[in-house]
Design an enzyme around this catalytic site. Structure first.
Site, PDB file in Angstrom:
ATOM      1  CG  ASP A 269     -11.338 -55.153  -2.926  1.00 28.41           C
ATOM      2  OD1 ASP A 269     -11.243 -54.273  -3.484  1.00 28.41           O
ATOM      3  OD2 ASP A 269     -12.211 -56.009  -3.088  1.00 28.41           O
TER       4      ASP A 269
ATOM      5  CE1 TYR B 283     -17.883 -54.557  -6.130  1.00 29.39           C
ATOM      6  CE2 TYR B 283     -17.327 -57.025  -6.714  1.00 29.39           C
ATOM      7  CZ  TYR B 283     -17.024 -55.673  -6.185  1.00 29.39           C
ATOM      8  OH  TYR B 283     -15.449 -55.663  -6.159  1.00 29.39           O
TER       9      TYR B 283
ATOM     10  CG  HIS C 182      -7.342 -51.635  -4.342  1.00 32.26           C
ATOM     11  ND1 HIS C 182      -8.098 -50.790  -3.573  1.00 32.26           N
ATOM     12  CD2 HIS C 182      -8.175 -52.657  -4.755  1.00 32.26           C
ATOM     13  CE1 HIS C 182      -9.173 -51.752  -3.076  1.00 32.26           C
ATOM     14  NE2 HIS C 182      -9.136 -52.663  -3.953  1.00 32.26           N
TER      15      HIS C 182
END
Length: 323
Positions: free
Chosen positions: A106, A235, A300
């Protein structure tokens, strides 16, 4: 018990205090594990034990902003240069700057790709989980591109405004939000609508078989204490990363790589990713890419969902580099 023998300490790297979990002898080859969002060193609990038993020195930090590591307040302190700087200093601390074996998932994988791009001399080989390399678009900032292609409620776009998503998370509580994210197996684009961004029936979500209530409690306790802002700031630094990496436009990653992903992973099912991974683009950008493995019926959080297969696959890859 799997957690037995995992040691914890704090080291000073690049101006911050970083918490490490590690297991294995000082003399073994160092395997460095980098986690993603919303996770911690704890995501690697199965790997730390398994790789130590195989003779490696397995090390998993809480990245900047997470868990028991320091969390600078400003989003600009979470650029790829800051976080890679942390990892470079950590590698120096662990083995005097000797190259390491790298495993990342990730956001950890995104940081690891930058590490391989900036400092290939520090990485013997890289096992990349779920997130392939993403070449820099020379003319479009990432957030602008995501808004244009995926819409304003795409999760990365929703994370941009400081404090906004944190207040929405607070209405649910850390445990329910982390449970929703870790248990979600929808292969579609992750969207967070303005109303009920994490759903209206979070109490009905069943824990997947690979995640116990004890595991969830560990994550929730740390996020209740630390908050989510540190992880969200990665982010918020996406466009800053784009600005800082103009000099690497078109650069290739020159590190041996094995890529492993699940077939229902939401990253793998993002429009354009499968074509990039299997259509020649990935291999062109990462010429030493040795293999791409797609695991069936796997989501995931692959290293927690399928730990034995993941461990065996990574060990098989690393064996040729760890002599």
């Amino acid at each position: 018990m799997e957690m037995d023998g995992i040691e914890h300490r704090t080291v000073s790297v690049n101006g911050i205090n970083m918490h490490l979990a590690e297991k294995g002898g000082e003399g073994g080859p160092v395997v460095l594990f980098l986690h993603g969002f919303p996770e911690l060193w704890y995501t690697w609990r199965h790997q730390l034990t398994a790789f130590a038993a195989l003779g490696y020195r397995a090390v998993a930090p809480d990245l900047r902003g997470y868990g028991d590591s320091d969390a600078p307040a400003d989003a600009s302190s979470y650029s790829c240069l800051h976080v890679v700087g942390d990892i470079v200093a950590l590698i120096e601390t662990l083995g005097g700057g000797a190259p390491v074996l790298l495993v990342a998932h990730d956001w950890g994988a995104m940081i690891a790709w930058y590490l391989c791009l900036f400092r290939p001399d520090l990485v013997k080989a890289f096992a990349a989980l779920t997130v392939p390399f993403r070449p820099r678009h020379p003319k479009m900032k990432p957030v602008e591109g995501m808004r244009a292609f995926f819409g304003e409620d795409y999760y990365m776009c929703r994370f941009q405004e400081p404090g906004k998503i944190e207040s929405e998370i607070a209405e649910y509580g850390a445990e329910k939000v982390i449970k929703k994210i870790l248990a979600d197996r929808s292969p579609g684009l992750p969207r967070l609508p303005k109303e009920n961004p994490f759903g209206s029936k979070t109490d009905d979500i069943k824990l997947p078989p690979w995640l116990s209530q004890q595991d969830l409690n560990f994550y929730a306790q740390k996020y209740d204490k630390k908050g989510f802002t540190g992880g969200l700031n990665y982010y918020r630094a996406l466009d800053l990363n784009w600005e800082l990496t103009a000099a690497w436009t078109g650069a290739k990653v020159k590190v041996p790589v094995k890529f492993i992903v699940g077939d229902v992973d939401m990253v793998y099912n993002t429009p354009g990713v499968k074509e990039y991974v299997h259509g020649g683009g990935f291999k062109n950008d990462v010429p030493l890419l040795e293999e791409c493995i797609v695991m069936e019926n796997t989501g995931h959080f692959i290293n927690q969902e399928r730990p034995h297969e993941i461990n065996a696959s990574i060990h098989d890859f690393f064996a040729k580099f760890s002599a």
